[in-house]
Design a protein around this motif. Structure first.
Motif, PDB file in Angstrom:
ATOM      1  N   VAL A 143       0.831  -1.096   0.203  1.00  0.00           N
ATOM      2  CA  VAL A 143       0.101   0.013  -0.137  1.00  0.00           C
ATOM      3  C   VAL A 143       0.816   1.235   0.032  1.00  0.00           C
ATOM      4  O   VAL A 143       1.908   1.422   0.780  1.00  0.00           O
ATOM      5  CB  VAL A 143      -1.030   0.098   1.276  1.00  0.00           C
ATOM      6  CG1 VAL A 143      -1.763   1.302   1.478  1.00  0.00           C
ATOM      7  CG2 VAL A 143      -1.629  -1.352   1.388  1.00  0.00           C
ATOM      8  N   THR A 144       0.708   1.983  -0.697  1.00  0.00           N
ATOM      9  CA  THR A 144       1.207   3.518  -0.899  1.00  0.00           C
ATOM     10  C   THR A 144       0.394   4.443  -0.365  1.00  0.00           C
ATOM     11  O   THR A 144      -0.876   4.576  -0.459  1.00  0.00           O
ATOM     12  CB  THR A 144       1.940   3.771  -2.482  1.00  0.00           C
ATOM     13  OG1 THR A 144       0.761   4.079  -3.230  1.00  0.00           O
ATOM     14  CG2 THR A 144       2.593   2.836  -2.687  1.00  0.00           C
ATOM     15  N   THR A 145       1.053   5.486   0.546  1.00  0.00           N
ATOM     16  CA  THR A 145       0.157   6.441   1.201  1.00  0.00           C
ATOM     17  C   THR A 145       1.005   7.869   1.120  1.00  0.00           C
ATOM     18  O   THR A 145       2.252   7.947   0.866  1.00  0.00           O
ATOM     19  CB  THR A 145      -0.021   6.049   2.531  1.00  0.00           C
ATOM     20  OG1 THR A 145       1.015   5.626   3.190  1.00  0.00           O
ATOM     21  CG2 THR A 145      -0.880   5.043   2.697  1.00  0.00           C
ATOM     22  N   ASP A 146       0.166   8.921   1.334  1.00  0.00           N
ATOM     23  CA  ASP A 146       1.097  10.209   1.450  1.00  0.00           C
ATOM     24  C   ASP A 146       1.837  10.326   2.722  1.00  0.00           C
ATOM     25  O   ASP A 146       3.147  10.658   2.777  1.00  0.00           O
ATOM     26  CB  ASP A 146       0.007  11.356   1.306  1.00  0.00           C
ATOM     27  CG  ASP A 146      -0.467  11.316   0.021  1.00  0.00           C
ATOM     28  OD1 ASP A 146       0.043  11.287  -0.955  1.00  0.00           O
ATOM     29  OD2 ASP A 146      -1.758  11.803   0.014  1.00  0.00           O
ATOM     30  N   GLY A 147       1.286  10.220   3.840  1.00  0.00           N
ATOM     31  CA  GLY A 147       1.533  10.236   5.201  1.00  0.00           C
ATOM     32  C   GLY A 147       1.450   8.948   5.897  1.00  0.00           C
ATOM     33  O   GLY A 147       0.472   8.187   5.579  1.00  0.00           O
ATOM     34  N   LEU A 148       2.169   8.586   7.023  1.00  0.00           N
ATOM     35  CA  LEU A 148       1.854   7.547   7.634  1.00  0.00           C
ATOM     36  C   LEU A 148       2.808   7.526   9.005  1.00  0.00           C
ATOM     37  O   LEU A 148       3.932   8.088   9.176  1.00  0.00           O
ATOM     38  CB  LEU A 148       2.644   6.275   6.825  1.00  0.00           C
ATOM     39  CG  LEU A 148       2.064   5.202   7.483  1.00  0.00           C
ATOM     40  CD1 LEU A 148       0.706   4.618   7.138  1.00  0.00           C
ATOM     41  CD2 LEU A 148       3.137   3.905   6.655  1.00  0.00           C
ATOM     42  N   THR A 149       2.028   7.323  10.004  1.00  0.00           N
ATOM     43  CA  THR A 149       2.462   7.190  11.532  1.00  0.00           C
ATOM     44  C   THR A 149       2.905   5.592  11.552  1.00  0.00           C
ATOM     45  O   THR A 149       2.383   4.683  11.027  1.00  0.00           O
ATOM     46  CB  THR A 149       1.775   7.608  12.547  1.00  0.00           C
ATOM     47  OG1 THR A 149       0.451   6.729  12.586  1.00  0.00           O
ATOM     48  CG2 THR A 149       1.241   9.167  12.336  1.00  0.00           C
ATOM     49  N   MET A 150       3.893   5.380  12.283  1.00  0.00           N
ATOM     50  CA  MET A 150       4.092   3.968  12.868  1.00  0.00           C
ATOM     51  C   MET A 150       2.894   3.289  13.331  1.00  0.00           C
ATOM     52  O   MET A 150       2.772   1.906  12.813  1.00  0.00           O
ATOM     53  CB  MET A 150       5.069   3.600  13.809  1.00  0.00           C
ATOM     54  CG  MET A 150       6.514   3.946  13.212  1.00  0.00           C
ATOM     55  SD  MET A 150       7.077   3.073  11.810  1.00  0.00           S
ATOM     56  CE  MET A 150       7.027   1.403  12.586  1.00  0.00           C
TER      57      MET A 150
END
Length: 125
Positions: free
Chosen positions: A103-110
């Motif tokens: 999955v690709t995302t713009d932003g991501l937290t752990m």
């Protein structure tokens, strides 16, 4: 590895997309399902162009099948998922025995990364 439409049935693809959207919302960029032999892009956000070298990404991410075996029994515990950070986004990859999803995302937290990985692993099992 070849790109194949119809590798995943529509109901399963919808469950995967729903799980990802529930966790990461509008930051979701794309979803790709893969096996050791083939792959299918299940989702691409409408504001993105379909010109990425998806085959190259899949070739690299399919190494996750070996990672499950390579890290088995380590002091860190079993391999769960991989997160890669890029200038314009993130990839979260999960693999089962014979199938995987990234999955690709713009932003991501752990925390979100772990949540999307756990949701996908439940669907792959």
């Amino acid at each position: 590895m070849e790109q194949r439409d119809g590798l995943v049935d529509e109901a399963f693809a919808s469950r995967i997309e729903g799980a990802c959207r529930t966790v990461v919302g509008d930051t979701l960029r794309s979803i790709t399902y893969f096996t050791p032999e083939a792959f299918e892009q299940l989702y691409l956000r409408s504001d993105l162009e379909a010109d990425a070298d998806l085959s190259g990404f899949v070739d690299h991410e399919s190494l996750g099948f070996r990672a499950r075996t390579a890290y088995r029994g380590s002091e860190l515990g079993d391999y769960e998922h991989t997160v890669r950070s890029f200038e314009n986004g993130y990839i979260t990859r999960v693999v089962g025995d014979e199938e995987g999803v990234f999955v690709t995302t713009d932003g991501l937290t752990m925390r979100r990364s772990e949540e999307v990985a756990n949701a996908l692993l439940e669907l792959l099992d």
